[in-house]
Write a protein that holds these residues in place. Structure first.
Motif, PDB file in Angstrom:
ATOM      1  N   GLY A 340       0.814  -1.209   0.000  1.00  0.00           N
ATOM      2  CA  GLY A 340       0.000   0.000   0.000  1.00  0.00           C
ATOM      3  C   GLY A 340       0.846   1.257   0.000  1.00  0.00           C
ATOM      4  N   PHE A 341       0.242   2.344   0.459  1.00  0.00           N
ATOM      5  CA  PHE A 341       0.846   3.660   0.316  1.00  0.00           C
ATOM      6  C   PHE A 341       1.020   4.302   1.691  1.00  0.00           C
ATOM      7  N   ARG A 342       2.215   4.210   2.218  1.00  0.00           N
ATOM      8  CA  ARG A 342       2.498   4.682   3.574  1.00  0.00           C
ATOM      9  C   ARG A 342       2.193   6.174   3.744  1.00  0.00           C
ATOM     10  N   ALA A 343       2.476   6.961   2.713  1.00  0.00           N
ATOM     11  CA  ALA A 343       2.204   8.397   2.770  1.00  0.00           C
ATOM     12  C   ALA A 343       0.905   8.748   2.045  1.00  0.00           C
ATOM     13  N   SER A 344       0.103   7.722   1.715  1.00  0.00           N
ATOM     14  CA  SER A 344      -1.199   7.895   1.050  1.00  0.00           C
ATOM     15  C   SER A 344      -1.087   8.587  -0.300  1.00  0.00           C
ATOM     16  N   THR A 345       0.058   8.457  -0.938  1.00  0.00           N
ATOM     17  CA  THR A 345       0.270   9.017  -2.271  1.00  0.00           C
ATOM     18  C   THR A 345       1.171   8.094  -3.065  1.00  0.00           C
ATOM     19  N   CYS A 346       1.005   8.102  -4.388  1.00  0.00           N
ATOM     20  CA  CYS A 346       1.897   7.325  -5.261  1.00  0.00           C
ATOM     21  C   CYS A 346       2.668   8.264  -6.186  1.00  0.00           C
ATOM     22  N   ILE A 347       2.761   9.511  -5.791  1.00  0.00           N
ATOM     23  CA  ILE A 347       3.492  10.510  -6.572  1.00  0.00           C
ATOM     24  C   ILE A 347       4.644  11.025  -5.710  1.00  0.00           C
ATOM     25  N   PRO A 348       5.885  11.001  -6.231  1.00  0.00           N
ATOM     26  CA  PRO A 348       7.035  11.455  -5.434  1.00  0.00           C
ATOM     27  C   PRO A 348       6.824  12.868  -4.894  1.00  0.00           C
ATOM     28  N   PHE A 349       7.340  13.101  -3.683  1.00  0.00           N
ATOM     29  CA  PHE A 349       7.152  14.394  -3.030  1.00  0.00           C
ATOM     30  C   PHE A 349       8.424  14.771  -2.283  1.00  0.00           C
ATOM     31  N   TYR A 350       8.583  16.064  -2.034  1.00  0.00           N
ATOM     32  CA  TYR A 350       9.739  16.531  -1.274  1.00  0.00           C
ATOM     33  C   TYR A 350       9.446  16.396   0.217  1.00  0.00           C
ATOM     34  N   PHE A 351      10.435  15.928   0.951  1.00  0.00           N
ATOM     35  CA  PHE A 351      10.284  15.749   2.388  1.00  0.00           C
ATOM     36  C   PHE A 351      10.154  17.106   3.071  1.00  0.00           C
ATOM     37  N   TYR A 352       9.083  17.264   3.846  1.00  0.00           N
ATOM     38  CA  TYR A 352       8.883  18.473   4.644  1.00  0.00           C
ATOM     39  C   TYR A 352       9.292  18.160   6.074  1.00  0.00           C
ATOM     40  N   ASP A 353      10.279  18.897   6.574  1.00  0.00           N
ATOM     41  CA  ASP A 353      10.821  18.661   7.911  1.00  0.00           C
ATOM     42  C   ASP A 353      10.009  19.449   8.939  1.00  0.00           C
ATOM     43  N   LEU A 354       9.226  18.733   9.745  1.00  0.00           N
ATOM     44  CA  LEU A 354       8.385  19.384  10.755  1.00  0.00           C
ATOM     45  C   LEU A 354       9.200  19.936  11.921  1.00  0.00           C
ATOM     46  N   ASP A 355      10.433  19.495  12.068  1.00  0.00           N
ATOM     47  CA  ASP A 355      11.293  20.049  13.107  1.00  0.00           C
ATOM     48  C   ASP A 355      11.689  21.486  12.783  1.00  0.00           C
ATOM     49  N   PHE A 356      12.036  21.715  11.519  1.00  0.00           N
ATOM     50  CA  PHE A 356      12.522  23.031  11.092  1.00  0.00           C
ATOM     51  C   PHE A 356      11.497  23.819  10.280  1.00  0.00           C
ATOM     52  N   GLU A 357      10.338  23.183   9.991  1.00  0.00           N
ATOM     53  CA  GLU A 357       9.273  23.813   9.216  1.00  0.00           C
ATOM     54  C   GLU A 357       9.784  24.316   7.853  1.00  0.00           C
ATOM     55  N   ILE A 358      10.457  23.410   7.131  1.00  0.00           N
ATOM     56  CA  ILE A 358      10.933  23.763   5.785  1.00  0.00           C
ATOM     57  C   ILE A 358      10.745  22.577   4.832  1.00  0.00           C
ATOM     58  N   GLN A 359      10.563  22.915   3.559  1.00  0.00           N
ATOM     59  CA  GLN A 359      10.632  21.883   2.521  1.00  0.00           C
ATOM     60  C   GLN A 359      12.095  21.629   2.227  1.00  0.00           C
ATOM     61  N   THR A 360      12.500  20.373   2.241  1.00  0.00           N
ATOM     62  CA  THR A 360      13.899  20.025   2.025  1.00  0.00           C
ATOM     63  C   THR A 360      14.126  19.618   0.563  1.00  0.00           C
ATOM     64  N   PRO A 361      15.386  19.493   0.136  1.00  0.00           N
ATOM     65  CA  PRO A 361      15.670  19.058  -1.242  1.00  0.00           C
ATOM     66  C   PRO A 361      15.579  17.547  -1.447  1.00  0.00           C
ATOM     67  N   LEU A 362      15.261  16.786  -0.383  1.00  0.00           N
ATOM     68  CA  LEU A 362      15.190  15.326  -0.500  1.00  0.00           C
ATOM     69  C   LEU A 362      13.848  14.917  -1.093  1.00  0.00           C
ATOM     70  N   LYS A 363      13.895  14.211  -2.234  1.00  0.00           N
ATOM     71  CA  LYS A 363      12.665  13.763  -2.883  1.00  0.00           C
ATOM     72  C   LYS A 363      12.384  12.322  -2.476  1.00  0.00           C
ATOM     73  N   VAL A 364      11.169  12.082  -2.007  1.00  0.00           N
ATOM     74  CA  VAL A 364      10.773  10.767  -1.498  1.00  0.00           C
ATOM     75  C   VAL A 364       9.957  10.043  -2.567  1.00  0.00           C
ATOM     76  N   PHE A 365      10.387   8.814  -2.894  1.00  0.00           N
ATOM     77  CA  PHE A 365       9.707   7.983  -3.889  1.00  0.00           C
ATOM     78  C   PHE A 365       9.023   6.829  -3.153  1.00  0.00           C
ATOM     79  N   PRO A 366       7.707   6.922  -2.893  1.00  0.00           N
ATOM     80  CA  PRO A 366       7.022   5.870  -2.123  1.00  0.00           C
ATOM     81  C   PRO A 366       6.767   4.623  -2.968  1.00  0.00           C
TER      82      PRO A 366
END
Length: 434
Positions: A340-366
């Motif tokens: 299944g889809f751990r992040a409830s999406t099948c489209i790659p997305f950039y990791f958003y860091d909730l610690d620093f409240e920023i979109q990071t350059p790391l792209k996540v491929f679920p």
């Protein structure tokens, strides 16, 4: 361009609106917090706030995108035309829930920052997730919501035209054990012989002897077959190689072995190659750095892709470590125990860091499914697996997503616990690329 009015433009608002409109729907988006600018805009526009300004396309906002940090939220599941959703909006909102806050909650893996019980490998488990508890783990609900929103949006702005995404497939191969018997040290080879002999696994004793003496080919050496299938079906393929030191959980041949190094170099010539960080890298970034440098020394090119061994990662620490090492893509987003889809999406997305409240350059491929999930956890046969593969492929294709599968080179061996699974890989490729 779509103009979005909101009472406060936060990093969270920018992140999720750009993901939904720009990355999924390929529609450029702009933001304003000035009412006069929003009213003067002649093109398509959306207001995202507590109350509508007039008769515009309005979605009532939840507080989540205007907060900072992580809080224990109360979530009540409802249905939007048979699709589960949450963060009810009501009132004059064009849809009955806040699609942006709900999507942000799922994609950022907000719930994994909250206190939870880890399994024996230190992982967040599927059965603790909102998606599992509410039976939508096997549906990419974020993408389904997005296309339903687009349909309503087109009714409001019928003259607006936008591009369409295309369905894609990526086959990923983890190399936990490049060889079953070949190129192991003398101590490991002799230890394996005696261990099998005293446990009366005489077939294993014979196979080990036959491989070591070159009477038979090593069963796990299936790389030529995988590359043949890649070429025949024109499949984008990514190999993730372990190059860590030997321990209880990392039992691959040594990265110092010439044959293994040559095998990795050959894979680089025909496919993409990434790092498969060893078991203990989750707690030790120095080991991770060393393994990245080791693989780069073999391939003579920068390592840009990664997938954690055993899918062991903690948010946000594991992803922060990858970013520090300039890894650009991670393929670990999935569960070992469930498809299944751990992040409830099948489209790659950039990791958003909730610690620093920023979109990071790391792209996540679920990824959507893994061979060991089917065989070891769900205990289904190869034939039953095809039905599950087809169902997941259909879910991804319906939203023009990226269907990503995770297999191992040993799955194609038809050996021991993988007896009967060799044909499944090519059958899956046919389904995925049809």
């Amino acid at each position: 361009m779509i103009l979005v009015y909101t009472h406060k433009i936060t990093p969270r608002v920018r992140y999720i609106f750009k993901h939904i409109f720009t990355r999924i729907l390929l529609i450029p988006v702009g933001f304003t917090s000035k009412v006069e600018e929003f009213v003067a805009h002649n093109g398509p526009k959306i207001s995202y706030t507590k109350t509508p300004l007039g008769n515009e396309f309005f979605i009532k906002s939840n507080d989540l995108l205007f907060e900072q940090g992580v809080n224990d939220l109360e979530i009540n599941i409802q249905n939007w035309e048979e699709v589960p959703c949450f963060f009810a909006a009501g009132g004059k909102s064009v849809i009955p829930f806040d699609i942006f806050a709900a999507s942000f909650y799922l994609i950022t893996r907000y719930e994994e920052y909250l206190p939870h019980v880890k399994d024996i490998h230190g992982r967040y488990t599927a059965d603790q997730s909102l998606a599992f508890k509410n039976n939508f783990l096997e549906k990419p609900v974020v993408d389904i919501w997005t296309y339903k929103l687009l349909a309503i949006f087109k009714e409001k702005f019928p003259d607006y035209e936008c591009k369409s995404r295309k369905y894609q497939y990526i086959s990923t191969i983890d190399i936990d054990n490049a060889y079953a018997y070949k190129h192991k040290s003398l101590v490991r080879t002799l230890g394996g012989f005696f261990n099998d002999f005293f446990k009366f696994r005489l077939l294993n004793v014979w196979n080990r002897f036959a491989v070591v003496t070159r009477i038979k080919k090593d069963p796990y050496d299936t790389f030529k077959e995988i590359l043949r299938i890649k070429k025949q079906y024109d499949v984008r393929t990514v190999f993730f190689c372990t190059v860590g030191n030997y321990n209880t959980f990392d039992t691959n041949v040594s990265a110092s072995k010439t044959k293994y190094r040559l095998q990795i170099k050959e894979l680089v010539d025909y496919a993409r190659v990434g790092l498969h960080p060893s078991y203990f890298t989750m707690q030790n970034p120095l080991i991770l750095k060393k393994e990245k440098q080791r693989l780069e020394g073999i391939t003579n090119m920068p390592v840009l892709r990664s997938r954690q061994h055993y899918l062991r990662f903690n948010l946000p620490e594991s992803y922060q470590q990858l970013i520090d090492l300039e890894i650009e893509e991670d393929y670990s987003m999935g569960y070992a125990s469930n498809v299944g889809f751990r992040a409830s999406t099948c489209i790659p997305f950039y990791f958003y860091d909730l610690d620093f409240e920023i979109q990071t350059p790391l792209k996540v491929f679920p990824f959507a499914l893994m061979d060991t999930t089917l065989n070891d956890y769900l205990k289904v046969t190869p034939k039953q697996s095809l039905g599950k593969i087809r169902d997941l492929r259909n879910e991804v294709k319906a939203v023009n997503g990226v269907f990503i599968t995770l297999f191992h080179n040993e799955t194609l061996s038809d050996y021991l616990r993988w007896k009967g699974w060799k044909r499944l890989y090519e059958s899956m490729i046919k389904i995925a690329t049809n």
